[in-house]
Design a protein around this motif. Structure first.
Motif, PDB file in Angstrom:
ATOM      1  N   VAL A  18      -0.157   3.123  -1.371  1.00 23.06           N
ATOM      2  CA  VAL A  18       0.797   2.196  -0.740  1.00 23.06           C
ATOM      3  C   VAL A  18       1.862   1.771  -1.754  1.00 23.06           C
ATOM      4  N   ARG A  19       1.421   1.432  -2.968  1.00 25.23           N
ATOM      5  CA  ARG A  19       2.360   0.987  -3.991  1.00 25.23           C
ATOM      6  C   ARG A  19       3.327   2.109  -4.371  1.00 25.23           C
ATOM      7  N   ALA A  20       2.829   3.333  -4.519  1.00 22.37           N
ATOM      8  CA  ALA A  20       3.686   4.460  -4.910  1.00 22.37           C
ATOM      9  C   ALA A  20       4.761   4.723  -3.860  1.00 22.37           C
ATOM     10  N   LEU A  21       4.408   4.663  -2.589  1.00 22.32           N
ATOM     11  CA  LEU A  21       5.384   4.899  -1.524  1.00 22.32           C
ATOM     12  C   LEU A  21       6.432   3.792  -1.474  1.00 22.32           C
ATOM     13  N   ILE A  22       5.998   2.550  -1.598  1.00 22.05           N
ATOM     14  CA  ILE A  22       6.928   1.415  -1.551  1.00 22.05           C
ATOM     15  C   ILE A  22       7.913   1.477  -2.723  1.00 22.05           C
ATOM     16  N   LEU A  23       7.420   1.757  -3.920  1.00 19.60           N
ATOM     17  CA  LEU A  23       8.287   1.799  -5.098  1.00 19.60           C
ATOM     18  C   LEU A  23       9.342   2.895  -4.972  1.00 19.60           C
ATOM     19  N   ASN A  24       8.999   4.005  -4.356  1.00 18.21           N
ATOM     20  CA  ASN A  24       9.986   5.071  -4.159  1.00 18.21           C
ATOM     21  C   ASN A  24      11.056   4.683  -3.144  1.00 18.21           C
ATOM     22  N   VAL A  25      10.671   3.945  -2.125  1.00 18.35           N
ATOM     23  CA  VAL A  25      11.666   3.480  -1.144  1.00 18.35           C
ATOM     24  C   VAL A  25      12.609   2.483  -1.807  1.00 18.35           C
ATOM     25  N   ILE A  26      12.079   1.626  -2.672  1.00 14.94           N
ATOM     26  CA  ILE A  26      12.917   0.632  -3.360  1.00 14.94           C
ATOM     27  C   ILE A  26      13.896   1.308  -4.312  1.00 14.94           C
ATOM     28  N   ASP A  27      13.415   2.266  -5.090  1.00 13.69           N
ATOM     29  CA  ASP A  27      14.274   2.973  -6.050  1.00 13.69           C
ATOM     30  C   ASP A  27      14.095   4.475  -5.883  1.00 13.69           C
ATOM     31  N   PRO A  28      14.955   5.127  -5.107  1.00  9.56           N
ATOM     32  CA  PRO A  28      14.821   6.566  -4.874  1.00  9.56           C
ATOM     33  C   PRO A  28      14.952   7.415  -6.141  1.00  9.56           C
ATOM     34  N   THR A  29      15.536   6.851  -7.227  1.00 10.04           N
ATOM     35  CA  THR A  29      15.692   7.638  -8.457  1.00 10.04           C
ATOM     36  C   THR A  29      14.359   7.860  -9.179  1.00 10.04           C
ATOM     37  N   ILE A  30      13.288   7.226  -8.714  1.00  9.72           N
ATOM     38  CA  ILE A  30      11.962   7.480  -9.297  1.00  9.72           C
ATOM     39  C   ILE A  30      11.593   8.954  -9.158  1.00  9.72           C
ATOM     40  N   GLY A  31      12.013   9.567  -8.067  1.00  2.38           N
ATOM     41  CA  GLY A  31      11.838  11.016  -7.951  1.00  2.38           C
ATOM     42  C   GLY A  31      10.777  11.474  -6.991  1.00  2.38           C
ATOM     43  N   GLY A  32      10.296  10.597  -6.123  1.00  7.18           N
ATOM     44  CA  GLY A  32       9.331  11.031  -5.122  1.00  7.18           C
ATOM     45  C   GLY A  32       7.896  10.825  -5.563  1.00  7.18           C
ATOM     46  N   VAL A  33       6.977  11.237  -4.680  1.00  5.62           N
ATOM     47  CA  VAL A  33       5.559  11.033  -4.943  1.00  5.62           C
ATOM     48  C   VAL A  33       4.773  12.179  -4.326  1.00  5.62           C
ATOM     49  N   LEU A  34       3.709  12.581  -5.021  1.00  6.68           N
ATOM     50  CA  LEU A  34       2.785  13.593  -4.513  1.00  6.68           C
ATOM     51  C   LEU A  34       1.449  12.927  -4.229  1.00  6.68           C
ATOM     52  N   LEU A  35       0.953  13.105  -3.004  1.00  6.66           N
ATOM     53  CA  LEU A  35      -0.333  12.557  -2.604  1.00  6.66           C
ATOM     54  C   LEU A  35      -1.338  13.696  -2.522  1.00  6.66           C
ATOM     55  N   THR A  36      -2.392  13.635  -3.325  1.00  7.27           N
ATOM     56  CA  THR A  36      -3.404  14.685  -3.322  1.00  7.27           C
ATOM     57  C   THR A  36      -4.742  14.111  -2.897  1.00  7.27           C
ATOM     58  N   GLY A  37      -5.483  14.896  -2.149  1.00  7.02           N
ATOM     59  CA  GLY A  37      -6.793  14.442  -1.697  1.00  7.02           C
ATOM     60  C   GLY A  37      -7.332  15.360  -0.625  1.00  7.02           C
ATOM     61  N   LYS A  38      -8.594  15.200  -0.322  1.00  2.00           N
ATOM     62  CA  LYS A  38      -9.231  16.039   0.685  1.00  2.00           C
ATOM     63  C   LYS A  38      -8.801  15.624   2.088  1.00  2.00           C
ATOM     64  N   GLN A  39      -9.203  16.443   3.055  1.00  9.64           N
ATOM     65  CA  GLN A  39      -8.844  16.135   4.434  1.00  9.64           C
ATOM     66  C   GLN A  39      -9.458  14.813   4.862  1.00  9.64           C
ATOM     67  N   GLY A  40      -8.713  14.105   5.718  1.00 14.89           N
ATOM     68  CA  GLY A  40      -9.255  12.878   6.293  1.00 14.89           C
ATOM     69  C   GLY A  40      -9.145  11.652   5.424  1.00 14.89           C
ATOM     70  N   THR A  41      -8.307  11.692   4.388  1.00 16.33           N
ATOM     71  CA  THR A  41      -8.159  10.517   3.516  1.00 16.33           C
ATOM     72  C   THR A  41      -6.911   9.708   3.859  1.00 16.33           C
ATOM     73  N   GLY A  42      -6.181  10.092   4.908  1.00 21.34           N
ATOM     74  CA  GLY A  42      -5.065   9.275   5.401  1.00 21.34           C
ATOM     75  C   GLY A  42      -3.723   9.559   4.756  1.00 21.34           C
ATOM     76  N   LYS A  43      -3.545  10.720   4.140  1.00 24.17           N
ATOM     77  CA  LYS A  43      -2.273  11.023   3.447  1.00 24.17           C
ATOM     78  C   LYS A  43      -1.116  11.089   4.440  1.00 24.17           C
TER      79      LYS A  43
END
Length: 735
Positions: A18-43
């Motif tokens: 949640v924090r990683a997504l919010i911070l990227n919306v606030i400052d797009p120059t952060i460069g995006g985010v990669l979410l890794t995890g197994k199926q069913g973890t809500g990515k």
């Protein structure tokens, strides 16, 4: 139909995501985010629920790229620059939501980049752009689910656009560009393959998502999901207030983020910390500061503090260290990051804690106060009272020195080993091997520069042309009905035929009319090209005669696979020993899964080579059914001392005739590999003359080797166990 998303504020147990997504919306120059995890973890659920809390932006009216009216004219699209020039900056703007663009895996190059607007070309004769997904994502979010499975040439396009902030479309001499600044959000399951390092470094943050194990949290998550699926509107209404509060906080943070002060000591702390982590990329420092600044904005603070660095610390560095040190386990990386950060934070908050003292020099000195200069203490005879006197006898003369060398003393003694007892060759063999290994290490060190140039580079890969997938490189006349019309090239051919293009004489004789009416003779179809992926099947001999080479074999697999996964190559490992062959790892692009299993290999007597090759053949058949363009490569690590028959498993070979039965089985397998165009590489260990045929029938071994060379066109070379780098260079050149 409008899709109702799960409320973002209702997500539980995934605070880092949640924090990683919010911070990227606030400052797009952060460069995006990669979410890794197994199926069913809500990515995917979390990313799509982000849409409802995105604030609105000001955009120039009717601009397909949502250009920012406050930007400099050179950063706008062509049409907006024309409007600003004509209206003298008095442009009409609209409020519109931040765009959220979902990029499908089967996307084509034209869908991503855009293409020429053929309707305007054909009807009006003017060049115009039909916007692609990059145009729609400008100043918004571009989401790619299963980003690790995206086609390589599409990844290259995204990297170019993300780096430059501009998308350039070039078709048949026509070039059009537009701004393409977007937040790249990707999600993936690491078990299905890893991400190319180039795009991994471009993504500013990475979050490894693990489902919570706390029973209470899991129960509440289940309850919320079921209630949402039963009645989405009712469930969403319960979180409306939280959604509005979160949306307002993000909007306010976006307005102040670039005005927030970053103290000089914060810059110094970040640089020291990244240097301690041994991360060479400057992008790590920049992303760390931007992430902390965005967190300060979200808190409503106008200055970056240590608590903001705390929030950013575990989002920025893990994937960068893993790319440099793939031998470290995930928990080891986490511990390393937190351990160094904790020590440096203590030093930052208590400046005198790591001052140099009389016993040691602080490894992470934080105090900038100048230290007192070293001064030699004056001679004080009173302080020396009671200490024993030391008699200076001077340097020994020649006779004393010779006596000391010839006689035993309490110092070092010189022994003549040969006079004490004689050593057998077997006792000296480990010493000789160690000595030879060290010499080869020195040779590798001195020739490192040359080997790097031999070993590096992208390498040559088989390129396959296609009418359906890959990068659009050319066009051709269709055979029968065209499958994928190259409209740009077809229009150009029409214009050339009618003397309307400079390729074909004087434009005064142009006879084309608009709208254009083309003949079938003008129609051409697209030709695409893509790099053929390899399917690497390592066949490891773990019999008694090969057990000592297992470590070197695993090093070769590690290195080749590290290179291969960048090109989406799949790797499998089959181990044969005793009377059976075991599939250690089925084809995968996940390096970590293979590395974790390799140390478990143990040597055992007997060599069932035929069984292992049949299992590899069946695996290749299954992989080709999934991807007909796959190029299978079988790499056999063995001394070819096969002594177990697949058809007669109870056969205990004693005579030459028995071994001929086994070699004839392998001959049929070699013929099958040749017919199916399976590339075969045989790596045989370089053994000493005394043990060259230990546990191996020399005649059968030679017959097996010759059959694979003849029928499967196998490359056979000796594996240098003391200097595996030479082997790796040779292997990579072949692949």
């Amino acid at each position: 139909m409008k899709r109702i998303n799960f409320p973002f504020s209702a997500i539980l147990g995934q605070d880092r995501m949640v924090r990683a997504l919010i911070l990227n919306v606030i400052d797009p120059t952060i460069g995006g985010v990669l979410l890794t995890g197994k199926q069913g973890t809500g990515k995917s659920t979390a990313v799509r629920s982000l849409i409802d809390i995105l604030p609105e932006i000001d955009a120039i009216r009717d601009c397909p790229f949502s250009c920012d009216p406050t930007e400099e004219p050179e950063n706008l699209c062509d049409s907006c620059r024309t409007i600003i020039k004509a209206t003298k900056s008095n442009v009409t703007t609209d409020k519109k939501p931040i765009a959220f663009v979902d990029l499908p895996l089967g996307v084509t190059e034209d869908m991503v980049c855009g293409s020429l607007d053929l309707e305007k070309v054909l009807k009006e004769g003017i060049k115009s752009l039909h916007p692609g997904l990059l145009a729609k994502a400008n100043r918004g979010i571009l989401y790619i689910d299963e980003i690790n499975l995206l086609q390589d040439h599409i990844v290259d396009i995204l990297l170019d656009a993300a780096a430059s902030g501009v998308n350039i479309i070039e078709r048949e001499g026509v070039s059009i560009s537009h701004p393409a600044r977007f937040i790249l959000v990707g999600s993936m399951n690491p078990e299905e393959g890893e991400l190319r390092p180039q795009i991994n470094d471009r993504l500013g943050l990475e979050v490894d998502i693990i489902a919570p194990y706390d029973p209470g949290t899991r129960a509440e998550i289940t309850r919320r999901v079921i209630e949402f699926s039963n009645n989405p509107k009712k469930f969403g209404k319960a979180f409306e207030k939280n959604q509005e509060i979160l949306k307002t906080r993000i909007k306010n943070a976006r307005e102040i983020v670039y005005s927030i002060k970053v103290p000089a000591e914060i810059y110094a702390f970040v640089s020291k910390y990244v240097a301690e982590l041994r991360i060479p990329s400057q992008r790590a420092d920049i992303t760390f500061v931007r992430c902390a600044r965005a967190n300060a904005a979200f808190r409503g603070s106008m200055i970056v503090e240590m608590q903001d660095l705390d929030a950013a610390m575990d989002l920025v560095f893990e994937h960068r260290i893993r790319a440099l040190r793939d031998e470290l386990e995930p928990q080891e990386i986490k511990d390393k990051i937190r351990d160094i950060y904790g020590k440096m934070k203590d030093a930052f908050e208590n400046l005198d804690q790591y001052k140099p003292n009389k016993d040691q020099e602080g490894p992470m000195k934080a105090s900038d106060e100048s230290q007192s200069d070293y001064k030699q203490q004056p001679y004080d005879p009173d302080k020396l009272k009671g200490l024993p006197e030391i008699k200076d006898d001077g340097f020994p003369n020649n006779k004393e020195l010779q006596d000391w060398l010839n006689n035993s003393s309490d110092g070092y003694k010189v022994f003549d080993l040969h006079k004490i007892r004689k050593f057998s060759p077997n006792e000296l063999k480990p010493i000789a091997e160690l000595h030879e290994k060290r010499i080869s290490d020195l040779e590798a060190l001195f020739s490192n520069t040359r080997k790097k140039s031999d070993f590096g580079g992208k390498g040559r890969r088989t390129r396959i042309t296609s009418s359906q997938k890959g990068r659009y490189i050319s066009f051709k006349y269709p055979i029968g009905a065209p499958k994928n019309i190259a409209f740009d090239a077809s229009v150009k051919k029409y214009l050339v035929r009618n003397h309307c293009a400079s390729d074909n004489g004087n434009l005064e004789y142009c006879s084309a009319e608009f709208p254009i009416r083309m003949d079938m003779s003008d129609i051409v179809e697209k030709v695409f090209e893509f790099k053929a992926p390899l399917s690497l099947h390592f066949i490891l001999d773990a019999s008694g005669s090969m057990a000592r080479y297992l470590t070197q074999m695993t090093d070769v697999i590690r290195t080749l696979h590290r290179e291969g996964y960048k090109k989406k190559d799949k790797t499998s490992v089959i181990v044969f020993k005793g009377r059976n062959a075991h599939i250690l790892q089925r084809p995968t692009t996940n390096l970590n899964r293979i590395i974790a299993k390799l140390p478990s290999i143990e040597g055992l007597s007997y060599t069932p080579l035929a069984e292992a090759l049949v299992k590899a053949e069946n695996m290749i058949k299954a992989e080709r059914m999934k991807n007909k363009d796959l190029i299978p490569v079988v790499v056999i690590f063995s001394d070819l001392g096969a002594n177990i028959s697949r058809k007669n498993p109870d056969l205990m070979p004693q005579s030459q005739e028995d071994f001929r039965i086994i070699s004839s089985e392998l001959k049929e397998i070699a013929k099958s590999f040749g017919r199916k165009k399976v590339r075969v590489l045989i790596m045989m260990p370089k053994k000493g003359s005394s043990i060259q045929y230990l546990g191996v029938n020399p005649f059968a071994m030679q017959e097996i080797r010759d059959n694979f060379k003849k029928y499967a066109k196998a490359d056979v070379f000796m594996f240098d166990s003391y200097n595996p780098q030479k082997t790796l260079i040779k292997l990579r050149k072949i692949l």
